[in-house]
Design a protein around this motif. Structure first.
Motif, PDB file in Angstrom:
ATOM      1  N   GLN A   1     -37.707  60.615 -55.432  1.00  0.00           N
ATOM      2  CA  GLN A   1     -37.041  59.455 -56.022  1.00  0.00           C
ATOM      3  C   GLN A   1     -36.689  58.408 -54.971  1.00  0.00           C
ATOM      4  O   GLN A   1     -36.614  57.231 -55.279  1.00  0.00           O
ATOM      5  CB  GLN A   1     -35.775  59.924 -56.748  1.00  0.00           C
ATOM      6  CG  GLN A   1     -36.061  60.740 -57.999  1.00  0.00           C
ATOM      7  CD  GLN A   1     -34.802  61.219 -58.683  1.00  0.00           C
ATOM      8  OE1 GLN A   1     -33.691  60.951 -58.208  1.00  0.00           O
ATOM      9  NE2 GLN A   1     -34.948  61.932 -59.797  1.00  0.00           N
ATOM     10  N   GLY A   2     -36.449  58.830 -53.739  1.00  0.00           N
ATOM     11  CA  GLY A   2     -36.117  57.880 -52.679  1.00  0.00           C
ATOM     12  C   GLY A   2     -37.315  57.372 -51.920  1.00  0.00           C
ATOM     13  O   GLY A   2     -37.165  56.857 -50.805  1.00  0.00           O
TER      14      GLY A   2
ATOM     15  N   LEU B   1     -39.439  54.851 -52.652  1.00  0.00           N
ATOM     16  CA  LEU B   1     -39.456  53.395 -52.555  1.00  0.00           C
ATOM     17  C   LEU B   1     -38.378  52.875 -51.610  1.00  0.00           C
ATOM     18  O   LEU B   1     -38.541  51.806 -51.012  1.00  0.00           O
ATOM     19  CB  LEU B   1     -39.278  52.773 -53.945  1.00  0.00           C
ATOM     20  CG  LEU B   1     -40.402  53.046 -54.949  1.00  0.00           C
ATOM     21  CD1 LEU B   1     -40.069  52.436 -56.300  1.00  0.00           C
ATOM     22  CD2 LEU B   1     -41.730  52.505 -54.418  1.00  0.00           C
ATOM     23  N   GLN B   2     -37.312  53.634 -51.435  1.00  0.00           N
ATOM     24  CA  GLN B   2     -36.237  53.204 -50.545  1.00  0.00           C
ATOM     25  C   GLN B   2     -36.693  53.186 -49.087  1.00  0.00           C
ATOM     26  O   GLN B   2     -36.316  52.308 -48.312  1.00  0.00           O
ATOM     27  CB  GLN B   2     -35.034  54.136 -50.719  1.00  0.00           C
ATOM     28  CG  GLN B   2     -33.849  53.785 -49.828  1.00  0.00           C
ATOM     29  CD  GLN B   2     -32.703  54.743 -50.018  1.00  0.00           C
ATOM     30  OE1 GLN B   2     -32.770  55.645 -50.866  1.00  0.00           O
ATOM     31  NE2 GLN B   2     -31.655  54.580 -49.238  1.00  0.00           N
ATOM     32  N   TYR B   3     -37.507  54.171 -48.707  1.00  0.00           N
ATOM     33  CA  TYR B   3     -37.977  54.268 -47.326  1.00  0.00           C
ATOM     34  C   TYR B   3     -39.395  53.737 -47.151  1.00  0.00           C
ATOM     35  O   TYR B   3     -39.989  53.912 -46.079  1.00  0.00           O
ATOM     36  CB  TYR B   3     -37.942  55.728 -46.864  1.00  0.00           C
ATOM     37  CG  TYR B   3     -36.557  56.323 -46.905  1.00  0.00           C
ATOM     38  CD1 TYR B   3     -35.620  56.026 -45.915  1.00  0.00           C
ATOM     39  CD2 TYR B   3     -36.175  57.173 -47.928  1.00  0.00           C
ATOM     40  CE1 TYR B   3     -34.338  56.565 -45.961  1.00  0.00           C
ATOM     41  CE2 TYR B   3     -34.908  57.722 -47.979  1.00  0.00           C
ATOM     42  CZ  TYR B   3     -33.995  57.410 -46.991  1.00  0.00           C
ATOM     43  OH  TYR B   3     -32.737  57.950 -47.032  1.00  0.00           O
TER      44      TYR B   3
END
Length: 204
Positions: A86-87, A89-91
């Motif tokens: 889920q993370g 796109l954050q990184y």
């Protein structure tokens, strides 16, 4: 095409394909298996270069210990990989920046080889022939003399990573029971054992 060149392209192709499948595979167990395959093919490339010691170390240490440890840890831990994705796109911007840096480094290396192929043969000049010094002795001589500071810097980086992993693992969590070694060692028979007189036909 000679037999040596055929084996080189075979090992190199399998190494690149396995490295790509390590990051492209959805199953973490399959990623570890592809990592082992990449290590084995890289060991074949080392053998073709005459570095038997590095090839055996790669197979014994990385395939026999590190990669197998990754495999067992991945299989035993109940990790929610859907939550980890889920993370993504954050990184993604940081990962894209690192990928661009690696791509530029590859372009510089390939461009330097195309411009002057003699640059690749230059580092091989100080290495003595195998009749004078074995490749294991030559590796130790170069590693602990010319590249000693780089070797120590790599050790410090690994030490910092190990300390960071320990700190992240041993952080205090609410509701988690931990073993207190000092309190256990400080216990005496008087504090550890309590003798109580229970009345007849009654509970404690």
């Amino acid at each position: 095409m000679t037999v040596t060149a055929a084996f080189f392209y075979l090992f190199a192709t399998l190494t690149i394909a396995s490295g790509f499948m390590v990051i492209a595979s959805r199953n973490p167990v399959q990623s570890v298996l592809f990592l082992i395959l990449a290590f084995v093919n890289a060991a074949g490339l080392f053998l073709m270069m005459g570095a038997e010691f590095l090839a055996m170390i790669l197979v014994i240490v990385y395939v026999g210990a590190v990669a197998v440890l990754f495999l067992f840890v991945t299989m035993m831990l109940d990790v929610d990989f859907a939550e980890l994705r889920q993370g993504f796109l954050q990184y993604l911007p940081v990962g894209a920046l690192i990928g661009v840096v690696f791509l530029l480094e590859l372009i510089l290396v390939i461009g330097a080889y195309v411009i002057d192929p003699g640059l690749v043969r230059t580092p091989m000049v100080p290495i003595p022939p195998t009749s004078v010094m074995t490749n294991t002795e030559a590796l130790g001589h170069v590693l602990y003399t010319r590249y000693f500071f780089f070797f120590q810097a790599a050790g410090l980086i690994l030490l910092v990573a190990m300390i960071g992993a320990i700190v992240l693992t041993l952080r205090e969590r609410v509701g988690v029971k931990r073993q207190n070694i000092a309190r256990q060692n400080a216990r005496t028979p008087e504090t550890a054992v309590e003798v109580r007189k229970v009345p007849f036909r009654q509970g404690i």
